[in-house]
Scaffold this active site. Structure first.
Site, PDB file in Angstrom:
ATOM      1  N   ASP A 132       0.815  -1.224   0.000  1.00 46.75           N
ATOM      2  CA  ASP A 132       0.000   0.000   0.000  1.00 46.75           C
ATOM      3  C   ASP A 132       0.850   1.277   0.000  1.00 46.75           C
ATOM      4  O   ASP A 132       0.593   2.199   0.784  1.00 46.75           O
ATOM      5  CB  ASP A 132      -0.930   0.033   1.211  1.00 46.75           C
ATOM      6  CG  ASP A 132      -1.685  -1.258   1.424  1.00 46.75           C
ATOM      7  OD1 ASP A 132      -1.999  -1.928   0.427  1.00 46.75           O
ATOM      8  OD2 ASP A 132      -1.953  -1.603   2.585  1.00 46.75           O
ATOM      9  N   GLU A 158     -10.838  -0.734  -4.891  1.00 48.41           N
ATOM     10  CA  GLU A 158     -10.258  -0.046  -3.735  1.00 48.41           C
ATOM     11  C   GLU A 158      -9.015   0.729  -4.175  1.00 48.41           C
ATOM     12  O   GLU A 158      -8.676   0.773  -5.363  1.00 48.41           O
ATOM     13  CB  GLU A 158      -9.872  -1.060  -2.648  1.00 48.41           C
ATOM     14  CG  GLU A 158      -8.875  -2.103  -3.114  1.00 48.41           C
ATOM     15  CD  GLU A 158      -8.736  -3.270  -2.144  1.00 48.41           C
ATOM     16  OE1 GLU A 158      -9.616  -3.449  -1.286  1.00 48.41           O
ATOM     17  OE2 GLU A 158      -7.733  -4.010  -2.262  1.00 48.41           O
TER      18      GLU A 158
END
Length: 334
Positions: free
Chosen positions: A34, A209
């Site tokens: 991430d 996402e």
């Protein structure tokens, strides 16, 4: 990125981020997931979930920086779970931190982050403030966004990304994830720790996402992850618009699994001092299979090329010395 509790994750909880002076790498850059990346004073900074020495240290965030994309320096721990006083208010037995996003405005730095689990209690997004990118960050004292079942369906409050529009000066928060696979956008207050209003937006095709926004030559690029976070179908798609809130024109898939790298996604776009663009993302470096993918994800950096029509060319994942370096990206463009 959606968190799921598995035994291998349990063994990694509590692993501290390495605080050694420096680590040297090519592609992949280091272990982590991430990655939110940005240039700060001609230096690349990466704010990941986890990092060198042990990914999924889900109780804290760290930062890492490099001037050449080869030697990476740890900037230490910038926020710990035990510094977030409201984190236990939902009564959940355990909480995890992931998917940080960083923005700066008026000399302050803002760290937006996800707090899980999503079930049985709703996921939440928090924000902390600092005077420098390496912190220390001070939490705002309350969640900024709470997920759960909404009037128009399920919303998972994860993967925050703050974008300050260079044209209007307005700041926007993008968030949303797997449960409901729904993107929501808010205009942030001037203080960057409050919401001024929610902005209705169309749902971009294939959104799951990890939304990211960047602007180039007056075109706004909304990019995001599609698919399952731990399977080979995880990939990056994008849409363009003439404003940071759409309407979106879907442009397709630009980063996907290949024979040696699986599940690339949850990324950032960064413009270098030379004027070139890079994508920073995570992936599994293993051969193709059906998943779920196991082991640790790796942060990697690759080149981005734009067409004359503003499109983004499919991105080729590289290894070792084929990865970009800052001094070799190209000459500065006026």
């Amino acid at each position: 990125m959606t968190w799921r509790w598995e035994p291998w994750i349990a063994s990694a909880i509590g692993v501290a981020l390495v605080t050694a002076a420096a680590a040297t790498a090519r592609n992949p850059v280091f272990q982590g997931a991430d990655p939110h990346a940005m240039m700060i004073d001609d230096e690349m900074w990466i704010f990941p979930t986890g990092g060198p020495g042990g990914s999924w240290a889900a109780d804290r965030f760290g930062a890492f920086s490099s001037r050449d994309l080869r030697t990476w320096t740890s900037r230490g721990v910038i926020l710990r779970r035990d510094q977030i006083r409201w984190i236990g208010d939902d009564g959940a037995k355990a909480h995890f931190l992931w998917a940080p996003g960083v923005a700066t405005r008026d000399g302050k730095w803002y760290l937006y982050y996800s707090v899980g689990p999503q079930n049985p209690t709703p996921s939440r997004i928090g924000v902390a403030v600092a005077d420098a990118p390496q912190g220390p960050y001070r939490d705002s004292g309350r969640p900024l966004v709470t997920g759960g079942r909404q009037a128009n369906g399920q919303f998972e409050a994860i993967d925050p990304m703050a974008f300050v529009d260079p044209r209007s000066g307005k700041a926007y928060l993008y968030a949303g994830g797997s449960a409901g696979a729904r993107l929501r956008v808010w205009e942030l207050g001037r203080d960057m720790v409050s919401l001024a209003r929610e902005v209705p937006v169309d749902q971009p095709p294939n959104f799951t996402e990890g939304a990211f926004m960047h602007e180039r030559d007056g075109v706004y690029y909304l990019s995001y992850s599609h698919g399952h976070w731990d399977r080979p179908d995880y990939s990056v798609h994008y849409a363009t618009a003439r404003s940071p809130i759409g309407p979106w024109r879907y442009r397709g898939e630009i980063l996907k699994s290949d024979a040696s790298h699986q599940g690339p996604g949850h990324h950032s776009f960064v413009r270098t001092p030379a004027g070139d663009w890079l994508i920073i993302y995570h992936r599994w470096d293993q051969r193709s299979g059906t998943g779920p993918l196991k082991g640790e994800r790796q942060v990697a950096i690759d080149r981005v090329r734009y067409g004359t029509d503003g499109s983004i060319a499919p991105i080729a994942m590289t290894d070792g010395d084929d990865a970009p370096m800052l001094p070799r990206i190209g000459r500065r463009r006026e």
